[in-house]
Design a protein around this motif. Structure first.
Motif, PDB file in Angstrom:
ATOM      1  N   VAL A 137       5.923   4.610   1.234  1.00 24.09           N
ATOM      2  CA  VAL A 137       6.518   5.802   1.840  1.00 24.09           C
ATOM      3  C   VAL A 137       7.565   5.400   2.884  1.00 24.09           C
ATOM      4  O   VAL A 137       8.641   6.001   2.978  1.00 24.09           O
ATOM      5  N   PHE A 138       7.250   4.364   3.669  1.00 23.48           N
ATOM      6  CA  PHE A 138       8.239   3.882   4.641  1.00 23.48           C
ATOM      7  C   PHE A 138       9.529   3.470   3.932  1.00 23.48           C
ATOM      8  O   PHE A 138      10.630   3.846   4.353  1.00 23.48           O
ATOM      9  N   ALA A 139       9.427   2.664   2.867  1.00 23.76           N
ATOM     10  CA  ALA A 139      10.614   2.145   2.194  1.00 23.76           C
ATOM     11  C   ALA A 139      11.449   3.283   1.603  1.00 23.76           C
ATOM     12  O   ALA A 139      12.685   3.248   1.667  1.00 23.76           O
ATOM     13  N   GLU A 140      10.795   4.289   1.049  1.00 28.42           N
ATOM     14  CA  GLU A 140      11.519   5.428   0.489  1.00 28.42           C
ATOM     15  C   GLU A 140      12.311   6.156   1.581  1.00 28.42           C
ATOM     16  O   GLU A 140      13.501   6.443   1.401  1.00 28.42           O
ATOM     17  N   ASN A 141      11.655   6.437   2.693  1.00 24.57           N
ATOM     18  CA  ASN A 141      12.292   7.220   3.755  1.00 24.57           C
ATOM     19  C   ASN A 141      13.334   6.410   4.526  1.00 24.57           C
ATOM     20  O   ASN A 141      14.450   6.863   4.740  1.00 24.57           O
ATOM     21  N   PHE A 142      12.960   5.215   4.938  1.00 25.11           N
ATOM     22  CA  PHE A 142      13.870   4.401   5.734  1.00 25.11           C
ATOM     23  C   PHE A 142      15.060   3.941   4.901  1.00 25.11           C
ATOM     24  O   PHE A 142      16.207   3.936   5.381  1.00 25.11           O
ATOM     25  N   GLY A 143      14.793   3.577   3.640  1.00 28.18           N
ATOM     26  CA  GLY A 143      15.889   3.164   2.765  1.00 28.18           C
ATOM     27  C   GLY A 143      16.883   4.293   2.552  1.00 28.18           C
ATOM     28  O   GLY A 143      18.107   4.081   2.629  1.00 28.18           O
TER      29      GLY A 143
ATOM     30  N   ASP B 132       0.860  -1.184   0.000  1.00 24.23           N
ATOM     31  CA  ASP B 132       0.000   0.000   0.000  1.00 24.23           C
ATOM     32  C   ASP B 132       0.897   1.236   0.000  1.00 24.23           C
ATOM     33  O   ASP B 132       2.128   1.138   0.024  1.00 24.23           O
ATOM     34  N   GLU B 133       0.289   2.392  -0.035  1.00 22.47           N
ATOM     35  CA  GLU B 133       1.048   3.643  -0.125  1.00 22.47           C
ATOM     36  C   GLU B 133       1.889   3.889   1.111  1.00 22.47           C
ATOM     37  O   GLU B 133       3.032   4.349   1.016  1.00 22.47           O
ATOM     38  N   ALA B 134       1.352   3.562   2.288  1.00 15.54           N
ATOM     39  CA  ALA B 134       2.100   3.788   3.527  1.00 15.54           C
ATOM     40  C   ALA B 134       3.376   2.951   3.556  1.00 15.54           C
ATOM     41  O   ALA B 134       4.425   3.416   4.009  1.00 15.54           O
TER      42      ALA B 134
ATOM     43  N   ILE C 244      -9.356   1.977   1.224  1.00 14.51           N
ATOM     44  CA  ILE C 244     -10.368   2.722   1.976  1.00 14.51           C
ATOM     45  C   ILE C 244      -9.983   2.867   3.446  1.00 14.51           C
ATOM     46  O   ILE C 244     -10.210   3.911   4.065  1.00 14.51           O
ATOM     47  N   ALA C 245      -9.384   1.852   4.019  1.00 14.27           N
ATOM     48  CA  ALA C 245      -9.061   1.894   5.449  1.00 14.27           C
ATOM     49  C   ALA C 245      -8.187   3.095   5.795  1.00 14.27           C
ATOM     50  O   ALA C 245      -8.350   3.706   6.851  1.00 14.27           O
ATOM     51  N   HIS C 246      -7.241   3.433   4.915  1.00  8.07           N
ATOM     52  CA  HIS C 246      -6.313   4.527   5.209  1.00  8.07           C
ATOM     53  C   HIS C 246      -6.679   5.835   4.511  1.00  8.07           C
ATOM     54  O   HIS C 246      -6.382   6.912   5.020  1.00  8.07           O
ATOM     55  N   HIS C 247      -7.313   5.763   3.354  1.00 12.98           N
ATOM     56  CA  HIS C 247      -7.522   6.972   2.560  1.00 12.98           C
ATOM     57  C   HIS C 247      -8.837   7.686   2.839  1.00 12.98           C
ATOM     58  O   HIS C 247      -9.026   8.808   2.372  1.00 12.98           O
ATOM     59  N   ARG C 248      -9.742   7.066   3.589  1.00 14.82           N
ATOM     60  CA  ARG C 248     -11.027   7.727   3.828  1.00 14.82           C
ATOM     61  C   ARG C 248     -10.903   8.862   4.842  1.00 14.82           C
ATOM     62  O   ARG C 248     -11.849   9.610   5.072  1.00 14.82           O
TER      63      ARG C 248
ATOM     64  N   GLN D 214       0.667  13.308   8.276  1.00 11.14           N
ATOM     65  CA  GLN D 214       1.232  12.655   7.093  1.00 11.14           C
ATOM     66  C   GLN D 214       0.163  12.258   6.085  1.00 11.14           C
ATOM     67  O   GLN D 214       0.351  12.400   4.870  1.00 11.14           O
ATOM     68  N   ASN D 215      -0.982  11.735   6.562  1.00  7.53           N
ATOM     69  CA  ASN D 215      -2.019  11.350   5.594  1.00  7.53           C
ATOM     70  C   ASN D 215      -2.609  12.566   4.893  1.00  7.53           C
ATOM     71  O   ASN D 215      -2.997  12.496   3.715  1.00  7.53           O
ATOM     72  N   GLN D 216      -2.648  13.722   5.579  1.00  5.06           N
ATOM     73  CA  GLN D 216      -3.114  14.945   4.935  1.00  5.06           C
ATOM     74  C   GLN D 216      -2.114  15.423   3.878  1.00  5.06           C
ATOM     75  O   GLN D 216      -2.510  15.852   2.780  1.00  5.06           O
ATOM     76  N   LEU D 217      -0.837  15.325   4.186  1.00  8.94           N
ATOM     77  CA  LEU D 217       0.187  15.710   3.204  1.00  8.94           C
ATOM     78  C   LEU D 217       0.144  14.812   1.978  1.00  8.94           C
ATOM     79  O   LEU D 217       0.308  15.283   0.841  1.00  8.94           O
TER      80      LEU D 217
END
Length: 559
Positions: free
Chosen positions: A324-330, A319-321, A500-504, A533-536
């Motif tokens: 984002v984790f892999a981009e930042n942590f990597g 998923d998107e979260a 839907i769980a995260h984006h709603r 973060q979800n708003q950004l």
């Protein structure tokens, strides 16, 4: 004003009987001999005995090896005639046991501290702690039989029998053991109106007895979770060994088992049993399993494995979260060890921002900002609504209403669901992919708004997980459908449906409709507040799709 609804005194019995009859009518072939005997025995009881049994089944008794415990002298139900007689008949039917032979310590929780002090055959310390009082009572030299006689002899004690069979009925009806008969009450009180979706046998979630057994086994393990987490690594390993293996095609059970394994693995990680945690995480496919494995690897100095896991995520993010984790942590990990060749600085989107100074007031800052936006329009006549997550979610809910409540296998267990059982899971979209793709394609024909209006007027007040009716007045819906173009609705809907769980959540607070046309989504931040973060992520998405948006920072005028 609607008159309050008065329930019948034994409404709970009516609801119980509807539940068990529903399950028998659809699952009789999957119920055990003991469960069917329980059902038939109950049906043959007189009405007062049935009332008492359901009352006790709904109460939280004292746990014991003989079943939940109750004191007959503490039971008061005005609608039950001849309570002692109902007790005797339940005992004769095997659904209740009177004064079961239990160790005294199992009965003691039924008595207050004052009662224990008063009934004890010898003086006890008047300690404020109940545990100390019980310990003093049991550790004396009084004969156990005499002690029991002194404390419980004149008190009629009951233990409920066959309650475990009702768990099977509850599981088959609700699809879980977290819900109870309260859902019927909410319907009867008029608090919820539910969609009328089909409940055909072949679409129900349980298709074999083995499925039922594995779900029941999962819930038995779940009951042990809190104690297991406190007990340490050995207890966690023991609980893992008790988990059911899972059923091919049962996505719900698979999700439940993964969620439990992730919880256990996280505790092992906190206890620094990294090998055990890694072993459990490897058995999980859903987030944050790969994230935790990457963090463990880097913590243990295995940078190559940590970065390899980040690359694996980026190649196929769940998923998107997770992406984002892999981009930042990597990136951060690679930067620490000086190997940034393949890692780019993660993008940081900065949304357009405006600051306004307003007089301090008691109203919500979002409402103050909405009023300011309406007044600040150059031409006058601007309209601004406080919508937060209700507008875009609500229009989507209206547009896909029939797909949401379509008879997908395993999605609906009973008549009291406001959403399919997989609604907040990653299986929701794939299970309905073809229908969703066709519906999104209809946005191009210009007639899609008519479908929204038909649903709005035909389904008003029926529960839908995406639609907050009171937050979606006609005036708002009319402007939204007229001003927001289909070229914007399509990506908005697509992103919501993908997760839907995260984006709603995380959508802007306000929608502004200037008098001159168009629209703008506005996120309001009061003094000291900042974007989450979800708003950004939503605002970066708006930017990619040319959806007008901004952040409005509100500061207070000096007193």
């Amino acid at each position: 004003m609607t008159a309050p609804v008065e329930l019948e005194p034994d409404y709970y019995l009516t609801n119980f009987q509807k539940l068990v009859q529903f399950v028998v009518s659809r699952y009789e072939a999957l119920l055990s001999t003991e469960e069917l005997r329980f059902y038939r025995t109950f049906q043959q009881l007189d009405i007062n005995s049935r009332r008492l049994y359901v009352r006790l089944l709904s109460r939280k008794g004292v746990p014991s090896s003989a079943g939940p415990l109750f004191r007959l002298d503490k039971l008061t139900y005005t609608e039950i005639e001849n309570l002692p007689g109902a007790t005797r008949r339940l005992a004769d039917a095997g659904l209740l046991q009177r004064n079961p032979p239990l160790p005294l310590q199992e009965w003691l929780p039924l008595f207050s501290k004052a009662e224990l002090l008063d009934r004890s055959p010898r003086p006890l310390p008047r300690t404020p702690k109940r545990a100390e009082l019980v310990s003093a009572l049991l550790s004396g030299d009084t004969n156990p039989a005499a002690l029991r006689e002194a404390i419980v002899a004149d008190v009629p004690l009951l233990s409920l029998q066959a309650a475990e069979h009702f768990n099977t009925f509850r599981l088959c009806f609700f699809g879980n053991l977290n819900q109870d008969l309260t859902d019927y009450v909410l319907r009867d009180l008029g608090l919820y109106r539910y969609e009328n979706y089909p409940l055909d046998r072949q679409q129900l979630p349980f298709q074999s007895r083995e499925q039922i057994e594995q779900h029941l086994r999962y819930y038995k393990c779940l009951e042990q979770l809190d104690g297991t987490l406190e007990a340490g690594p050995d207890a966690i390993e023991s609980l893992c060994a008790q988990l059911p293996p899972g059923i091919e095609g049962d996505a719900t059970l698979h999700r439940r088992l993964e969620r439990l394994r992730l919880t256990l693995a996280r505790q092992l990680e906190r206890l620094e049993d990294f090998e055990g945690a890694e072993r459990l995480y490897r058995r999980c496919t859903r987030p944050p399993a790969r994230e935790r494995r990457a963090r463990i690897a880097v913590r243990l100095g295995d940078i190559d494995t940590g970065l390899a896991l980040c690359r694996e995520i980026l190649a196929a993010p769940y998923d998107e979260a997770e992406r984002v984790f892999a981009e930042n942590f990597g990136y951060r990990t690679a930067k620490k060890v000086g190997c940034l060749a393949e890692w780019q600085v993660p993008a940081r989107y900065r949304p357009p921002t405006h600051t306004v100074v307003l007089p301090r007031a008691t109203e919500r800052v979002e409402l103050l900002a909405a009023a300011w936006l309406e007044k600040s329009g150059n031409a006058g006549g601007d309209r601004c609504f406080y919508v937060e997550n209700s507008l875009i979610n609500g229009v989507l809910g209206l547009y896909i209403w029939d797909i949401l409540f379509a008879p997908v296998a395993g999605a609906f267990c009973n008549p009291f669901q406001i959403a399919p059982s997989d609604f907040r899971t990653s299986d929701f979209y794939p299970q309905r992919r073809t229908a969703f793709e066709q519906r999104l394609a209809e946005l191009d024909d210009g007639q899609w708004a008519q479908r929204v209006w038909r649903t709005y007027r035909g389904k008003w007040g029926i529960a839908n997980p995406l639609v907050a009716w009171e937050a979606l007045p006609e005036s708002l819906l009319e402007l939204a459908l007229a001003r927001i173009p289909a070229i914007h609705w399509r990506p908005l809907f697509s992103r919501l449906l993908a997760d839907i769980a995260h984006h709603r959540s995380g959508l802007p607070d306000l929608v502004l409709f200037p008098a001159g046309g168009g629209y703008e989504l506005v996120e309001v931040k009061g003094p000291g507040d900042r974007l989450q973060q979800n708003q950004l992520r939503w605002m970066a998405f708006f930017d990619r799709h040319d959806i007008p948006h901004r952040v409005l920072h509100v500061t207070w005028q000096p007193s």
